[in-house]
Write a protein that holds these residues in place. Structure first.
Motif, short mmCIF file in Angstrom:
data_model
loop_
_atom_site.label_atom_id
_atom_site.label_comp_id
_atom_site.label_asym_id
_atom_site.label_seq_id
_atom_site.Cartn_x
_atom_site.Cartn_y
_atom_site.Cartn_z
N VAL A 18 -5.04 2.99 15.08
CA VAL A 18 -4.26 3.17 13.85
C VAL A 18 -3.69 4.58 13.80
CG1 VAL A 18 -4.29 3.09 11.34
CG2 VAL A 18 -5.69 1.48 12.64
N GLY A 19 -4.50 5.56 14.20
CA GLY A 19 -4.03 6.94 14.23
C GLY A 19 -2.84 7.11 15.17
N GLU A 20 -2.89 6.45 16.33
CA GLU A 20 -1.78 6.53 17.28
C GLU A 20 -0.52 5.88 16.73
OE1 GLU A 20 -4.45 6.59 21.42
OE2 GLU A 20 -3.69 4.68 20.60
N LEU A 21 -0.69 4.76 16.00
CA LEU A 21 0.47 4.11 15.38
C LEU A 21 1.11 4.99 14.32
CD1 LEU A 21 -0.57 0.36 14.91
CD2 LEU A 21 1.13 1.30 16.47
N ILE A 22 0.26 5.68 13.57
CA ILE A 22 0.78 6.60 12.54
C ILE A 22 1.64 7.68 13.18
CG2 ILE A 22 0.08 8.39 10.89
CD1 ILE A 22 -2.28 6.58 10.13
N LYS A 23 1.18 8.19 14.33
CA LYS A 23 1.97 9.21 15.04
C LYS A 23 3.22 8.59 15.66
CE LYS A 23 -1.92 12.26 16.17
NZ LYS A 23 -2.78 12.80 17.27
N LEU A 24 3.06 7.40 16.25
CA LEU A 24 4.17 6.73 16.93
C LEU A 24 5.34 6.48 15.98
CD1 LEU A 24 5.27 5.25 19.46
CD2 LEU A 24 4.10 3.19 18.62
N TYR A 25 5.01 6.00 14.78
CA TYR A 25 6.06 5.67 13.81
C TYR A 25 6.30 6.79 12.79
CZ TYR A 25 5.81 0.94 15.68
OH TYR A 25 5.84 -0.15 16.51
N ASN A 26 5.67 7.94 13.05
CA ASN A 26 5.84 9.11 12.17
C ASN A 26 5.58 8.76 10.70
OD1 ASN A 26 6.40 11.81 11.64
ND2 ASN A 26 8.58 11.43 11.31
N LEU A 27 4.43 8.11 10.46
CA LEU A 27 4.10 7.65 9.12
C LEU A 27 3.35 8.72 8.34
CD1 LEU A 27 2.85 4.07 10.05
CD2 LEU A 27 5.10 4.70 9.14
N ARG A 28 3.69 8.86 7.10
CA ARG A 28 2.98 9.78 6.20
C ARG A 28 2.61 9.05 4.93
NH1 ARG A 28 6.40 15.31 5.68
NH2 ARG A 28 6.22 15.90 7.84
N ALA A 29 1.43 9.35 4.42
CA ALA A 29 1.05 8.78 3.12
C ALA A 29 1.89 9.45 2.03
CB ALA A 29 -0.44 9.01 2.86
N GLU A 30 2.54 8.63 1.22
CA GLU A 30 3.38 9.15 0.15
C GLU A 30 2.54 9.38 -1.10
OE1 GLU A 30 6.41 10.08 0.25
OE2 GLU A 30 7.15 9.24 2.15
N LYS A 31 2.51 10.64 -1.55
CA LYS A 31 1.68 10.98 -2.71
C LYS A 31 2.13 10.22 -3.96
CE LYS A 31 -0.30 14.95 -5.12
NZ LYS A 31 -0.33 16.42 -5.23
N GLN A 32 3.46 10.07 -4.13
CA GLN A 32 3.95 9.41 -5.34
C GLN A 32 3.62 7.92 -5.37
OE1 GLN A 32 5.83 10.83 -3.01
NE2 GLN A 32 7.83 9.85 -2.71
N LEU A 33 3.27 7.36 -4.19
CA LEU A 33 2.85 5.97 -4.12
C LEU A 33 1.33 5.83 -4.07
CD1 LEU A 33 5.47 4.58 -1.54
CD2 LEU A 33 5.53 4.43 -4.05
N SER A 34 0.61 6.94 -4.24
CA SER A 34 -0.86 6.96 -4.23
C SER A 34 -1.43 6.37 -2.94
CB SER A 34 -1.42 6.20 -5.44
OG SER A 34 -0.99 6.77 -6.64
N GLN A 35 -0.78 6.64 -1.81
CA GLN A 35 -1.22 6.07 -0.54
C GLN A 35 -2.28 6.95 0.10
OE1 GLN A 35 2.48 5.82 1.59
NE2 GLN A 35 2.93 3.76 0.85
N ASN A 36 -3.35 6.30 0.59
CA ASN A 36 -4.40 6.98 1.35
C ASN A 36 -4.82 6.04 2.47
OD1 ASN A 36 -4.97 7.75 -1.80
ND2 ASN A 36 -5.20 9.53 -0.46
N PHE A 37 -4.75 6.49 3.71
CA PHE A 37 -5.05 5.64 4.85
C PHE A 37 -6.54 5.68 5.18
CE2 PHE A 37 -0.61 7.02 6.46
CZ PHE A 37 0.00 6.15 5.56
N LEU A 38 -7.08 4.52 5.50
CA LEU A 38 -8.48 4.42 5.94
C LEU A 38 -8.44 4.07 7.43
CD1 LEU A 38 -11.43 4.52 5.09
CD2 LEU A 38 -11.28 2.09 4.48
N LEU A 39 -8.81 5.03 8.27
CA LEU A 39 -8.65 4.89 9.72
C LEU A 39 -9.93 4.45 10.42
CD1 LEU A 39 -6.50 8.09 10.46
CD2 LEU A 39 -5.77 5.84 9.64
N ASP A 40 -11.07 4.61 9.79
CA ASP A 40 -12.37 4.30 10.41
C ASP A 40 -12.59 2.78 10.38
OD1 ASP A 40 -15.03 3.96 11.12
OD2 ASP A 40 -15.70 5.77 10.09
N LEU A 41 -12.51 2.15 11.56
CA LEU A 41 -12.64 0.69 11.61
C LEU A 41 -14.05 0.21 11.26
CD1 LEU A 41 -10.45 -0.31 14.70
CD2 LEU A 41 -9.86 -0.30 12.28
N ARG A 42 -15.03 1.09 11.36
CA ARG A 42 -16.37 0.69 10.92
C ARG A 42 -16.38 0.47 9.41
NH1 ARG A 42 -19.47 5.73 13.36
NH2 ARG A 42 -17.62 6.62 12.34
#
Length: 357
Positions: A18-42
């Motif tokens: 997931v971390g690699e995809l975030i870098k690949l697609y240059n994704l950022r969590a948008e603060k105004q959309l209250s986005q927070n990514f959960l990367l730990d698959l456990r």
């Protein structure tokens, strides 16, 4: 419909993290959309386990984002996964997951608050309300700004058996700010007891599963996150329309530190407030000196039933709003209330909240 074939191999093939995809697609969590990514698959696996057995199940994931939770749902064996994502930036990464799980993933670019989920799954998965829940689950790591309006909408749907609940008692596994999760599951007398506690618990069995520390998310939110599981009850604990129950509970908790009769008073116009408050409290047989946080579901049921009785006798009561009465009083004091403020489109005079009952 996706997922109709046999699931010979439910595990996903090797994929970029997931971390690699975030870098690949240059994704950022948008603060105004209250986005927070959960990367730990456990942790995403742990969330999915709270939903129960998903092998062969139909699942709707709300706001999948970069797809961490999506992977855990697919690895758990979901046969048909519907992804509802509002943010177009995440669609390419989700399509990659779809290609890795042929025939099992459908992607909808849309807003979950307006999406017609009752059209999203086949009718043949439905179960009668009195039976076990259908093999359909709603799972989501919800943006904080959407979580509360969305659960209120779905609680309304549960009461009316509409939306995702046309299929039966669809179960939900969702994330909330820790404080909201505690309110949803708070017991009578606890300091977290709130409007949300009553509205959720009169319609569902609600379980606060576990807490995820904020540091597990990217970017790190200022609060921890709670995972909550909901199973709609066969019989709601209050047999009144959702809007009526919500109005009673909202009025009770607007004065959460005062005696409950203070909130009940605001259900009635000033001209008949004392008389109808006394009648409602007596009919409900509830101690007027209890504070809202001390009220049990049976207490609230008795109050809602008493209010419904009064609304049957005085139909205008249900549309009365205390704050609207205050607004009109302020306008009258200023002397700038327009003449048509109390007129309908036909020119007939409407009853003012300031008039007697």
């Amino acid at each position: 419909m996706a997922g109709s074939g046999k699931l010979a191999n439910v595990r996903l093939p090797p994929l970029p993290t997931v971390g690699e995809l975030i870098k690949l697609y240059n994704l950022r969590a948008e603060k105004q959309l209250s986005q927070n990514f959960l990367l730990d698959l456990r942790l995403t696996d742990k969330i999915v386990r709270q939903a129960g057995r998903l092998k062969g199940a139909h699942v709707c994931e709300v706001g999948p984002g970069p797809g961490g939770l999506t992977r855990s749902i697919l690895n758990a064996g979901a046969a048909d996964l519907l992804l509802v994502e509002k943010d177009t930036r995440f669609i390419p990464g989700l399509k990659l997951l779809s290609e890795a799980a042929p025939g099992r993933v459908r992607i909808v670019h849309g807003d979950i608050l307006t999406y017609r989920m009752d059209r999203g799954f086949p009718a043949n998965i439905s179960k009668k309300w009195e039976e076990v829940p259908p093999n359909l689950h709603i799972i989501g790591n919800l943006p904080f700004n959407v979580a509360t309006p969305l659960i209120i909408k779905w609680l309304n749907n549960i009461a009316d058996r509409t939306g995702p609940f046309v299929f039966g008692r669809t179960q939900l596994t969702l994330t909330f700010q820790k404080e909201v999760a505690e309110r949803l599951t708070a017991s009578t007398g606890s300091k977290q007891r709130s409007r949300l506690s009553i509205m959720a618990q009169y319609l569902c069995t609600v379980h606060n599963c576990f807490t995820i520390p904020g540091r597990a998310f990217v970017p790190k939110p200022e609060v921890d996150v709670g995972v909550v599981h909901f199973t709609p009850l066969v019989q709601p604990q209050i047999q009144q329309p959702f809007q009526l129950v919500e109005k009673v509970v909202r009025n009770l908790f607007q004065f959460r530190r005062k005696h409950c009769y203070k909130g009940v008073e605001k259900l009635f116009p000033e001209a008949c407030r004392d008389e109808l408050t006394q009648e409602m409290m007596q009919k409900a047989d509830v101690d007027p000196t209890l504070r809202p946080t001390e009220l049990t579901i049976p207490h609230v049921r008795a109050l809602a039933d008493a209010y419904a009785h009064l609304c049957t006798r005085e139909p205008g009561l249900l549309s009365y709003e205390f704050r609207e009465e205050l607004r009109l009083k302020r306008l009258l004091r200023k002397g700038d209330t327009p003449v048509d403020a109390f007129m309908d489109t036909s020119g007939s005079t409407l009853q003012s909240p300031l008039q007697p009952c």
